[in-house]
Design an enzyme around this catalytic site. Structure first.
Site, PDB file in Angstrom:
ATOM      1  N   ASN A 160       0.865  -1.180   0.000  1.00  0.00           N
ATOM      2  CA  ASN A 160       0.000   0.000   0.000  1.00  0.00           C
ATOM      3  C   ASN A 160       0.902   1.231   0.000  1.00  0.00           C
ATOM      4  OD1 ASN A 160      -1.795   2.063   0.445  1.00  0.00           O
ATOM      5  ND2 ASN A 160      -2.341   1.438   2.534  1.00  0.00           N
ATOM      6  N   TRP A 161       0.964   1.875  -1.154  1.00  0.00           N
ATOM      7  CA  TRP A 161       1.885   3.017  -1.272  1.00  0.00           C
ATOM      8  C   TRP A 161       1.380   4.276  -0.580  1.00  0.00           C
ATOM      9  CZ3 TRP A 161       3.898   3.034  -7.060  1.00  0.00           C
ATOM     10  CH2 TRP A 161       4.745   1.919  -7.230  1.00  0.00           C
ATOM     11  N   LYS A 162       0.119   4.282  -0.210  1.00  0.00           N
ATOM     12  CA  LYS A 162      -0.484   5.484   0.391  1.00  0.00           C
ATOM     13  C   LYS A 162      -0.199   6.698  -0.508  1.00  0.00           C
ATOM     14  CE  LYS A 162      -0.026   3.203   4.796  1.00  0.00           C
ATOM     15  NZ  LYS A 162       0.155   3.277   6.231  1.00  0.00           N
ATOM     16  N   HIS A 174      -9.428   1.584   5.289  1.00  0.00           N
ATOM     17  CA  HIS A 174      -8.109   1.692   5.915  1.00  0.00           C
ATOM     18  C   HIS A 174      -8.236   2.639   7.112  1.00  0.00           C
ATOM     19  CE1 HIS A 174      -3.924   2.616   6.606  1.00  0.00           C
ATOM     20  NE2 HIS A 174      -3.633   1.524   5.905  1.00  0.00           N
ATOM     21  N   GLU A 191      -6.496   4.954   8.141  1.00  0.00           N
ATOM     22  CA  GLU A 191      -6.233   6.373   7.844  1.00  0.00           C
ATOM     23  C   GLU A 191      -7.465   7.038   7.236  1.00  0.00           C
ATOM     24  OE1 GLU A 191      -2.685   5.581   5.616  1.00  0.00           O
ATOM     25  OE2 GLU A 191      -1.707   4.957   7.463  1.00  0.00           O
ATOM     26  N   GLU A 201      -5.308  -4.645  10.616  1.00  0.00           N
ATOM     27  CA  GLU A 201      -4.233  -3.673  10.804  1.00  0.00           C
ATOM     28  C   GLU A 201      -4.457  -2.937  12.130  1.00  0.00           C
ATOM     29  OE1 GLU A 201      -2.368  -2.483   6.777  1.00  0.00           O
ATOM     30  OE2 GLU A 201      -4.069  -1.181   7.131  1.00  0.00           O
ATOM     31  N   GLY A 213       2.860   2.316  10.761  1.00  0.00           N
ATOM     32  CA  GLY A 213       3.835   3.396  10.610  1.00  0.00           C
ATOM     33  C   GLY A 213       4.567   3.759  11.888  1.00  0.00           C
ATOM     34  N   SER A 227       3.673  -2.142  10.165  1.00  0.00           N
ATOM     35  CA  SER A 227       5.133  -2.228  10.309  1.00  0.00           C
ATOM     36  C   SER A 227       5.717  -3.580   9.874  1.00  0.00           C
ATOM     37  CB  SER A 227       5.553  -1.879  11.743  1.00  0.00           C
ATOM     38  OG  SER A 227       5.169  -0.555  12.049  1.00  0.00           O
ATOM     39  N   GLY A 249       3.029  -1.032   4.168  1.00  0.00           N
ATOM     40  CA  GLY A 249       3.147   0.378   3.793  1.00  0.00           C
ATOM     41  C   GLY A 249       4.597   0.727   3.486  1.00  0.00           C
ATOM     42  N   GLY A 250       5.261   1.340   4.452  1.00  0.00           N
ATOM     43  CA  GLY A 250       6.619   1.875   4.258  1.00  0.00           C
ATOM     44  C   GLY A 250       7.584   0.936   3.548  1.00  0.00           C
TER      45      GLY A 250
HETATM   46  P1  13P Z   1       3.258   0.405   7.566  1.00  0.00           P
HETATM   47  O1  13P Z   1       3.735  -0.910   6.978  1.00  0.00           O
HETATM   48  O2  13P Z   1       4.023   1.583   7.048  1.00  0.00           O
HETATM   49  O3  13P Z   1       3.175   0.338   9.055  1.00  0.00           O
HETATM   50  O4  13P Z   1       1.750   0.622   7.030  1.00  0.00           O
HETATM   51  C1  13P Z   1       0.850  -0.411   7.186  1.00  0.00           C
HETATM   52  C2  13P Z   1      -0.378  -0.063   6.451  1.00  0.00           C
HETATM   53  O5  13P Z   1      -1.109   0.819   6.848  1.00  0.00           O
HETATM   54  C3  13P Z   1      -0.675  -0.784   5.202  1.00  0.00           C
HETATM   55  O6  13P Z   1      -1.939  -0.524   4.740  1.00  0.00           O
END
Ligand code: 13P
Length: 253
Positions: A9-11, A97, A99, A167, A173, A213, A234-235
């Protein structure tokens, strides 16, 4: 379930040229070293979907969008409909999600509408659920996740066209990962809930991804848990080397 999903997930990250470069390197890897066992899935920003689906046409890559409108096409400036996504050969879409729940105030009833829109166009929703730190510390993790499932899936029949991502908000993050045991406990509970609400076969076939993470150093211990079928990352999915490292690791699990 043999398949392992490694979903990035590149956000709101990556420039066009960085995305172009990433997909070129990923295509090269998938065509030469890709494993059938690993479902390679990227959720880029909308603006890179065409780049992504072009790559998907020539490789085993699958593509998802990060969001969808709960409306049909029409006067909704800035929004993207399920119809538009489907016309771009998008196969999956994130729904709920944390966020989006937190910053854009998306609630369970809105998410339920979004899932229904996606299913009208045969796009697979990846429903995200998870508790906050305060909820976990108050001993409410199970209750919160079940409520999200109940409300978001109200009136929805599922077969093999829906995925769930657990999640925990406190692990996103933050560098703080749920322990494999903590993640497994919730995944198992989700599968049991699905078995009860739907049936055993649906529950057994349901991919449940863990997110929060995930990175090369903790991927293996999470992905070897019996009810974890992949990662929503994500990251660590933004860097092609770390993403490919995780694809390689998953192929060996
Ligand atoms: P991180 O891997 O950066 O913690 O993000 C997880 C996430 O929200 C994937 O959708």
């Amino acid at each position: 379930m043999d398949k392992i999903y490694i979903a990035g997930n590149w956000k709101m990250n990556m420039t066009f040229s960085a995305a172009d470069d990433f997909f070129a390197q990923l295509a090269d890897y998938l065509n030469n070293n890709g494993s059938k066992k690993v479902e390679t899935l990227i959720f880029p920003p909308f603006t890179y979907l065409e780049l992504a689906t072009d790559t998907a046409e020539e490789t085993s890559l699958s593509i998802g969008a990060q969001n969808v409108s709960d409306h049909n096409n029409g006067a909704y400036t800035g929004e993207i409909s399920a119809d538009i996504l489907s016309s771009m050969n998008v196969e999956y879409c994130l729904v709920g999600h944390s966020e989006r729940r937190q910053y854009f105030k998306e609630d369970n009833s809105l998410l339920n509408k979004k899932i229904k829109k996606l299913r009208n166009f045969f796009i697979k929703p990846v429903l995200c659920v998870g508790e906050s730190l305060a909820e976990r510390e108050a001993g409410k993790a199970h209750e919160v996740v079940i409520k999200q499932l109940e409300k978001c899936l109200e009136g929805i029949e599922i077969d093999d066209d829906l995925l769930i991502a657990y999640e925990p908000v406190w692990a996103i993050g933050t560098g703080r990962t749920a322990t494999p045991q903590q993640a497994q406990e919730i995944h198992k509970m989700i599968r049991e809930w699905i078995a009860e609400k739907y049936d055993l076969k649906t529950a057994e076939n349901l991919p449940i991804l863990y997110g929060g993470s995930v990175k090369p150093s903790n991927l293996a211990e999470l992905m070897t848990q019996p009810d974890i079928n992949g990662g929503l990352i994500g990251g660590a999915s933004l860097d092609i080397e770390s993403y490919v490292e995780m694809l390689n690791m998953a192929s060996k699990i």
